[in-house]
Design a protein around this motif. Sequence first.
Motif: not given
Length: 210
Positions: A11-14, A40-42, A99-104
């Motif tokens: 969710x972060x940018x720069x 591209x997909x964010x 310890x895993x991936x973001x829920x998104x």
Amino acid sequence: MAHLLHIDSSPRGERSHSKRLTREFVEAWKLAHPADVVTYRDVGRNPVPHVDEPWIAAAYTPPEQQTPELQEAIRISDQLVDEFLAADLYVIGTPMYNFSVPSTFKAYIDQIVRIGRTFAFEPEDAANPYKPLVLGKKMFIITARGDSGFGPGERNEKLNYQDPYLRTIFGFIGITDITFVHVENDEFGGTSLAESIAAARTQVAQLVGR
Ligand SMILES: Cc1cc2nc3c(=O)[nH]c(=O)nc-3n(C[C@H](O)[C@H](O)[C@H](O)COP(=O)(O)O)c2cc1C
């Protein structure tokens, strides 16, 4: 000409290390392969929906039997699966969260791991009922982590539900050619972070140059 699908999930940018490194990968890739197409997909900034009950009903109903309501319930998933299948290779950026991936990113995976589309289920073949349908693809995954030592035999190995999980789930649908790049030590900063970023950059340049 190849089609590259670039997915970010921070969710972060720069400030995002995974995003910066996937961007560097894609920029270098475009220089080396100017004819290639990049999508591209964010999912970190533009999350996809979670699976819900109508989605499940639709996914397990053959397309020719789907009502307009069921078609609508699965519409976004269909678009995401179409986009995923159109790619020849993938560059994915993902932080380690708990310890895993973001829920998104997990929500995205739940949308594209689809019966009849990315894997087949053949119950009559009891010994091997699941068949991968996404074959001949290549994937690069750039992770970012606050700590380090998540590799085999290292102190945090048992806590690592990130790259083993990603190998498992993408392998399940048929993507077994996966290369990982890890940026570590974000929580420590200083030289340990700087050295990890430099090593990841070198690895990215080598991967694109290969
Ligand atoms: C909610 C949350 C959970 C995190 N969980 C972990 C973790 O389990 N292990 C770890 O090493 N770092 C963890 N971190 C640190 C991030 O992995 C690290 O800041 C990473 O650089 C984030 O990716 P990004 O730079 O692409 O945004 C966590 C950070 C956040 C915000």
